[in-house]
Design a protein around this motif. Structure first.
Motif, PDB file in Angstrom:
ATOM      1  N   CYS A   2     109.580  66.226  77.129  1.00 39.49           N
ATOM      2  CA  CYS A   2     109.158  66.331  75.442  1.00 39.49           C
ATOM      3  C   CYS A   2     109.426  67.434  74.843  1.00 39.49           C
ATOM      4  CB  CYS A   2     107.377  66.053  75.466  1.00 39.49           C
ATOM      5  SG  CYS A   2     106.797  64.592  76.437  1.00 39.49           S
ATOM      6  N   GLY A   3     109.951  67.216  73.681  1.00 40.99           N
ATOM      7  CA  GLY A   3     110.062  68.448  72.958  1.00 40.99           C
ATOM      8  C   GLY A   3     109.257  68.402  71.698  1.00 40.99           C
ATOM      9  N   GLY A   4     109.077  69.413  70.814  1.00 37.07           N
ATOM     10  CA  GLY A   4     108.502  69.626  69.707  1.00 37.07           C
ATOM     11  C   GLY A   4     107.413  70.854  69.701  1.00 37.07           C
ATOM     12  N   LYS A   5     106.332  70.831  68.836  1.00 32.20           N
ATOM     13  CA  LYS A   5     105.376  71.990  68.625  1.00 32.20           C
ATOM     14  C   LYS A   5     104.668  72.080  69.913  1.00 32.20           C
ATOM     15  CE  LYS A   5     105.523  71.782  63.879  1.00 32.20           C
ATOM     16  NZ  LYS A   5     104.794  71.633  62.447  1.00 32.20           N
ATOM     17  N   PRO A   6     104.364  72.951  70.700  1.00 37.60           N
ATOM     18  CA  PRO A   6     103.674  73.240  71.660  1.00 37.60           C
ATOM     19  C   PRO A   6     102.283  72.689  71.550  1.00 37.60           C
ATOM     20  CG  PRO A   6     104.768  75.224  71.297  1.00 37.60           C
ATOM     21  CD  PRO A   6     105.098  74.172  70.381  1.00 37.60           C
ATOM     22  N   GLU A   7     101.576  73.074  70.546  1.00 32.25           N
ATOM     23  CA  GLU A   7     100.289  72.590  70.307  1.00 32.25           C
ATOM     24  C   GLU A   7     100.157  70.994  70.213  1.00 32.25           C
ATOM     25  OE1 GLU A   7     102.102  73.724  66.134  1.00 32.25           O
ATOM     26  OE2 GLU A   7     102.115  74.631  68.172  1.00 32.25           O
ATOM     27  N   VAL A   8     101.098  70.330  69.788  1.00 35.89           N
ATOM     28  CA  VAL A   8     100.968  68.867  69.799  1.00 35.89           C
ATOM     29  C   VAL A   8     101.347  68.336  71.090  1.00 35.89           C
ATOM     30  CG1 VAL A   8     102.345  67.018  68.634  1.00 35.89           C
ATOM     31  CG2 VAL A   8     102.026  68.859  67.143  1.00 35.89           C
ATOM     32  N   PHE A   9     101.989  68.854  71.555  1.00 39.31           N
ATOM     33  CA  PHE A   9     102.105  68.551  73.132  1.00 39.31           C
ATOM     34  C   PHE A   9     101.172  68.680  73.919  1.00 39.31           C
ATOM     35  CE2 PHE A   9     103.066  69.488  77.518  1.00 39.31           C
ATOM     36  CZ  PHE A   9     103.809  68.545  78.032  1.00 39.31           C
ATOM     37  N   SER A  10     100.301  69.732  73.722  1.00 42.41           N
ATOM     38  CA  SER A  10      99.089  69.870  74.503  1.00 42.41           C
ATOM     39  C   SER A  10      98.141  68.791  74.311  1.00 42.41           C
ATOM     40  CB  SER A  10      98.517  71.238  74.059  1.00 42.41           C
ATOM     41  OG  SER A  10      99.458  72.491  74.659  1.00 42.41           O
ATOM     42  N   ARG A  11      98.005  68.523  72.798  1.00 46.13           N
ATOM     43  CA  ARG A  11      97.070  67.266  72.482  1.00 46.13           C
ATOM     44  C   ARG A  11      97.514  65.965  72.780  1.00 46.13           C
ATOM     45  NH1 ARG A  11      97.595  69.539  67.051  1.00 46.13           N
ATOM     46  NH2 ARG A  11      98.438  67.808  66.395  1.00 46.13           N
ATOM     47  N   ALA A  12      98.734  65.746  73.115  1.00 44.77           N
ATOM     48  CA  ALA A  12      99.214  64.584  73.453  1.00 44.77           C
ATOM     49  C   ALA A  12      99.286  64.533  75.076  1.00 44.77           C
ATOM     50  CB  ALA A  12     100.657  64.329  72.792  1.00 44.77           C
ATOM     51  N   ARG A  13      99.179  65.617  75.665  1.00 50.76           N
ATOM     52  CA  ARG A  13      99.252  65.654  76.996  1.00 50.76           C
ATOM     53  C   ARG A  13      98.434  64.709  77.992  1.00 50.76           C
ATOM     54  NH1 ARG A  13     101.698  69.433  80.730  1.00 50.76           N
ATOM     55  NH2 ARG A  13     101.524  68.240  82.723  1.00 50.76           N
ATOM     56  N   PRO A  14      97.323  64.618  77.663  1.00 51.66           N
ATOM     57  CA  PRO A  14      96.548  63.176  78.456  1.00 51.66           C
ATOM     58  C   PRO A  14      97.148  62.115  78.394  1.00 51.66           C
ATOM     59  CG  PRO A  14      94.859  64.885  77.240  1.00 51.66           C
ATOM     60  CD  PRO A  14      96.432  65.061  76.631  1.00 51.66           C
ATOM     61  N   ILE A  15      97.548  61.589  77.342  1.00 45.29           N
ATOM     62  CA  ILE A  15      98.229  60.216  76.954  1.00 45.29           C
ATOM     63  C   ILE A  15      99.441  60.246  77.866  1.00 45.29           C
ATOM     64  CG2 ILE A  15      99.260  58.840  75.370  1.00 45.29           C
ATOM     65  CD1 ILE A  15      97.099  60.071  73.156  1.00 45.29           C
ATOM     66  N   LEU A  16     100.319  61.436  77.563  1.00 44.83           N
ATOM     67  CA  LEU A  16     101.559  61.545  78.372  1.00 44.83           C
ATOM     68  C   LEU A  16     101.265  61.426  79.832  1.00 44.83           C
ATOM     69  CD1 LEU A  16     103.306  64.267  76.134  1.00 44.83           C
ATOM     70  CD2 LEU A  16     103.738  61.547  76.006  1.00 44.83           C
ATOM     71  N   ASP A  17     100.322  62.051  80.454  1.00 41.51           N
ATOM     72  CA  ASP A  17     100.048  62.097  81.902  1.00 41.51           C
ATOM     73  C   ASP A  17      99.664  60.827  82.249  1.00 41.51           C
ATOM     74  OD1 ASP A  17     100.685  64.940  82.181  1.00 41.51           O
ATOM     75  OD2 ASP A  17      98.452  65.572  81.910  1.00 41.51           O
ATOM     76  N   ALA A  18      99.156  59.888  81.570  1.00 44.98           N
ATOM     77  CA  ALA A  18      98.729  58.380  81.855  1.00 44.98           C
ATOM     78  C   ALA A  18      99.781  57.635  81.786  1.00 44.98           C
ATOM     79  CB  ALA A  18      97.657  57.918  80.938  1.00 44.98           C
ATOM     80  N   MET A  19     100.914  58.058  81.075  1.00 47.85           N
ATOM     81  CA  MET A  19     102.147  57.238  81.143  1.00 47.85           C
ATOM     82  C   MET A  19     103.404  57.408  81.898  1.00 47.85           C
ATOM     83  SD  MET A  19     102.340  57.112  76.844  1.00 47.85           S
ATOM     84  CE  MET A  19     103.991  56.954  76.948  1.00 47.85           C
ATOM     85  N   SER A  20     103.230  58.689  82.660  1.00 48.85           N
ATOM     86  CA  SER A  20     104.305  59.088  83.330  1.00 48.85           C
ATOM     87  C   SER A  20     103.846  60.044  84.492  1.00 48.85           C
ATOM     88  CB  SER A  20     105.042  59.890  82.629  1.00 48.85           C
ATOM     89  OG  SER A  20     106.237  60.655  83.515  1.00 48.85           O
ATOM     90  N   LYS A  21     104.559  59.986  85.559  1.00 49.00           N
ATOM     91  CA  LYS A  21     104.034  60.781  87.008  1.00 49.00           C
ATOM     92  C   LYS A  21     104.636  62.114  86.749  1.00 49.00           C
ATOM     93  CE  LYS A  21     106.740  60.912  90.773  1.00 49.00           C
ATOM     94  NZ  LYS A  21     107.457  60.218  91.912  1.00 49.00           N
ATOM     95  N   THR A  22     105.422  62.428  86.038  1.00 51.06           N
ATOM     96  CA  THR A  22     105.656  64.038  85.775  1.00 51.06           C
ATOM     97  C   THR A  22     106.009  64.164  84.181  1.00 51.06           C
ATOM     98  OG1 THR A  22     106.717  64.230  87.917  1.00 51.06           O
ATOM     99  CG2 THR A  22     107.160  65.863  86.248  1.00 51.06           C
ATOM    100  N   VAL A  23     105.246  65.167  83.569  1.00 52.44           N
ATOM    101  CA  VAL A  23     105.436  65.323  82.304  1.00 52.44           C
ATOM    102  C   VAL A  23     105.879  66.878  82.126  1.00 52.44           C
ATOM    103  CG1 VAL A  23     104.268  65.496  80.112  1.00 52.44           C
ATOM    104  CG2 VAL A  23     103.701  63.695  81.448  1.00 52.44           C
ATOM    105  N   ARG A  24     106.770  67.072  81.220  1.00 54.24           N
ATOM    106  CA  ARG A  24     107.180  68.421  81.199  1.00 54.24           C
ATOM    107  C   ARG A  24     107.683  68.763  79.685  1.00 54.24           C
ATOM    108  NH1 ARG A  24     109.921  71.403  85.104  1.00 54.24           N
ATOM    109  NH2 ARG A  24     109.894  69.422  86.445  1.00 54.24           N
ATOM    110  N   TYR A  25     106.984  69.888  79.266  1.00 56.18           N
ATOM    111  CA  TYR A  25     107.346  70.247  78.053  1.00 56.18           C
ATOM    112  C   TYR A  25     108.690  70.972  78.235  1.00 56.18           C
ATOM    113  CZ  TYR A  25     107.000  72.882  73.678  1.00 56.18           C
ATOM    114  OH  TYR A  25     107.437  73.540  72.417  1.00 56.18           O
ATOM    115  N   ILE A  26     109.747  70.669  77.230  1.00 54.83           N
ATOM    116  CA  ILE A  26     111.102  71.148  77.225  1.00 54.83           C
ATOM    117  C   ILE A  26     111.275  72.305  76.231  1.00 54.83           C
ATOM    118  CG2 ILE A  26     113.622  70.501  77.133  1.00 54.83           C
ATOM    119  CD1 ILE A  26     112.093  69.594  79.586  1.00 54.83           C
TER     120      ILE A  26
END
Length: 157
Positions: A2-26
């Motif tokens: 995932c790319g973008g603003k870190p704070e947006v990534f942090s807010r979306a993290r629970p949803i992303l974790d539910a969708m993927s085995k590994t989530v990485r902020y790039i």
């Protein structure tokens, strides 16, 4: 990735974790796309190298199943060997990642390299091979169809 603003990534993290085995902020927006292009560039180079190794093995009269087994137990082992080796041998090019997409992504990576002041001769050669495959009308086949350019008895395009 995932790319973008870190704070947006942090807010979306629970949803992303539910969708993927590994989530990485790039990093910032666009960075994940660059990393994807680099991943695919390396994968495409590996795929082209495997096709050449198997094509040469076939030309030498080697048993390709044995050769793939030896590759898997040596420095020639790769994820591409696992996913594409048998397909190359059997000419089973059902599409999982098309040759046209491989050409596109290799082109993106070569352009990124040029923009960074680098020449990437392996990626450039791989791009040319995938462009040949697409030009021969095989762009919608899986990237493993690059073997059709290297096996002596196949010679597409």
């Amino acid at each position: 990735m995932c790319g973008g603003k870190p704070e947006v990534f942090s807010r979306a993290r629970p949803i992303l974790d539910a969708m993927s085995k590994t989530v990485r902020y790039i990093g910032p927006a666009g960075t994940a796309a660059q990393v994807k292009a680099l991943v695919n560039m390396v994968m495409n180079c590996n795929t082209a190298a495997l096709a050449e190794g198997l094509g040469l093995g076939a030309a030498l009269g080697l048993d390709l199943t044995m050769l793939r087994e030896v590759f898997s137990q040596t420095g020639a082992a790769s994820r591409v060997l696992e996913t594409d080796g048998e397909d190359m041998q059997q000419r089973a090019h059902d599409c999982y990642f098309s040759a046209a997409h491989a050409a596109k992504d290799s082109g993106i990576a070569v352009a990124l390299g040029r923009a960074a002041g680098l020449r990437l001769p392996l990626a450039e050669a791989t791009l040319q091979q995938y462009q040949r495959l697409v030009a021969s009308g095989k762009g919608e086949l899986d990237k493993s169809a690059i073997a059709e350019l290297t096996f002596k008895d196949r010679r597409a395009g």
